[in-house]
Design an enzyme around this catalytic site. Structure first.
Site, PDB file in Angstrom:
ATOM      1  CG  ASP A   1      28.348 148.302  88.059  1.00  0.00           C
ATOM      2  OD1 ASP A   1      28.474 149.292  87.311  1.00  0.00           O
ATOM      3  OD2 ASP A   1      28.361 147.129  87.647  1.00  0.00           O
TER       4      ASP A   1
ATOM      5  CD1 TRP B   1      24.760 143.549  84.255  1.00  0.00           C
ATOM      6  CD2 TRP B   1      26.878 142.844  84.365  1.00  0.00           C
ATOM      7  NE1 TRP B   1      25.188 143.300  82.970  1.00  0.00           N
ATOM      8  CE2 TRP B   1      26.471 142.877  83.010  1.00  0.00           C
ATOM      9  CE3 TRP B   1      28.175 142.430  84.678  1.00  0.00           C
ATOM     10  CZ2 TRP B   1      27.330 142.501  81.973  1.00  0.00           C
ATOM     11  CZ3 TRP B   1      29.036 142.050  83.643  1.00  0.00           C
ATOM     12  CH2 TRP B   1      28.599 142.102  82.308  1.00  0.00           C
TER      13      TRP B   1
ATOM     14  CE  LYS C   1      26.579 148.641  79.512  1.00  0.00           C
ATOM     15  NZ  LYS C   1      26.320 147.519  78.593  1.00  0.00           N
TER      16      LYS C   1
END
Length: 343
Positions: free
Chosen positions: A155, A85, A179
């Site tokens: 993030d 990511w 999530k």
């Protein structure tokens, strides 16, 4: 909370309407939105000088939103690369500015994070960006980097609400909802207000933090159902005892699973212990040929979603807030039986 949403699906609190039917400008939905923001602020301890935005496009949309809102053309920013990511955020940011990668964990095969105190922010960098938790590699920062006067951007998609987080240490925190927050597609972005007002003129209005803050995240019709569901999840977290209680619960789950892996000669975890994720636990078996039989047998035992990401293989258990410790114990029991049969 899914059952709560089911009960309110066709008639929200006696309004005669579903949340999907009501106008986002109506008093009913405005109250839903305000309640969700208030709960987010309370749980995370968000200071008053931060804006809390409920946006669309997921965290990936913010990969562009960050440079477009925080820099002018020709600027530079510092990024830390700890895995999949981070790489995506870096690649997107390079469309808009000079990215200086100040640390890259390639040599560790992305199994660790930079040592605390080792990050040096280049002079002139507009911000430093890092991915708090790499869901694919199971690597997580156990500390908050020090950046001095340079805004820190993270993030936090897969760690938000899993434990307390000192928001005041950050310039920007953004988190995809799917999530620990709610349905996919929505992203919560928390921005220190002195960083607003600097978006480039070409910034799309949908990711212009200033425009969205001025419109209470309703510059256009927002994802109303997702916003409502996030509000329900935030209420559930409150009912569990808040983030301190969630941290205790999540720590216990992670320790149980890592303990089973470390105590076995059959399973292994590729991540350095100090950088192990509480949320995503990758693990390997001695023979890759056993991976598919493991995942299939686990599914038959009612344990789903254990296949590792296609880019790394192996297995991966994601143990987000909603997973109870009983589910982790069931996985550990299955792993023990599988090892006995195949070890």
């Amino acid at each position: 909370m899914l059952e709560r949403a089911q009960s309110e699906l066709t008639d929200w609190r006696g309004s005669g309407m579903s949340v999907m039917e009501m106008s986002h400008r109506s008093p009913e939905f405005v109250s839903i939105a305000a309640e969700a923001e208030a709960r987010m602020r309370s749980l995370l301890g968000v200071p008053d000088d931060y804006a809390v935005l409920f946006l669309q496009g997921g965290a990936t949309g913010q990969f562009a939103g960050v440079p477009l809102n925080l820099t002018a053309p020709g600027s530079s920013a510092a990024y830390v690369n700890t895995g999949a990511w981070s790489k995506k955020a870096i690649a997107e940011a390079r469309r808009y500015l000079d990215v200086q990668v100040v640390a890259d964990e390639k040599e560790s095969n992305y199994s660790s994070v930079p040592a605390q105190g080792s990050l040096e922010v280049p002079a002139g960098a507009a911000y430093l960006h890092y991915t708090l938790n790499e869901t694919i590699g199971g690597v997580e920062f156990p500390y908050v980097p020090e950046t001095g006067d340079v805004p820190l951007v993270t993030d936090a998609s897969s760690t938000i609400l899993s434990r307390p987080l000192d928001v005041s240490r950050f310039g920007v925190i953004y988190a995809g909802a799917q999530k620990n927050l709610g349905p996919s597609g929505l992203v919560v972005t928390i921005v220190r207000k002195d960083l607003l007002g600097t978006a480039r003129p070409e910034t799309p209005s949908m990711i212009d933090w200033t425009a969205m803050a001025e419109a209470d995240s309703m510059l256009n019709t927002p994802p109303t159902l997702s916003w409502y569901l996030v509000g329900l999840v935030l209420e559930w977290v409150e009912q569990q005892g808040g983030l301190t209680a969630m941290a205790e619960r999540n720590r216990a789950k992670a320790e149980l699973l890592y303990g089973a892996i470390d105590g076995s000669d059959f399973y292994s975890n590729p991540v350095q212990k100090e950088a192990r994720s509480w949320m995503n636990v990758p693990f390997l078996v001695p023979d890759p040929a056993l991976e598919k039989p493991f995942v299939q047998a686990a599914a038959e035992a009612g344990l789903s979603g254990l296949g590792g990401h296609r880019s790394v293989g192996g297995m991966r258990a994601s143990i987000y807030n909603a997973m109870p410790i009983e589910g982790v114990q069931a996985l550990v029991d299955f792993m023990t039986d599988f090892e006995k049969q195949n070890g």
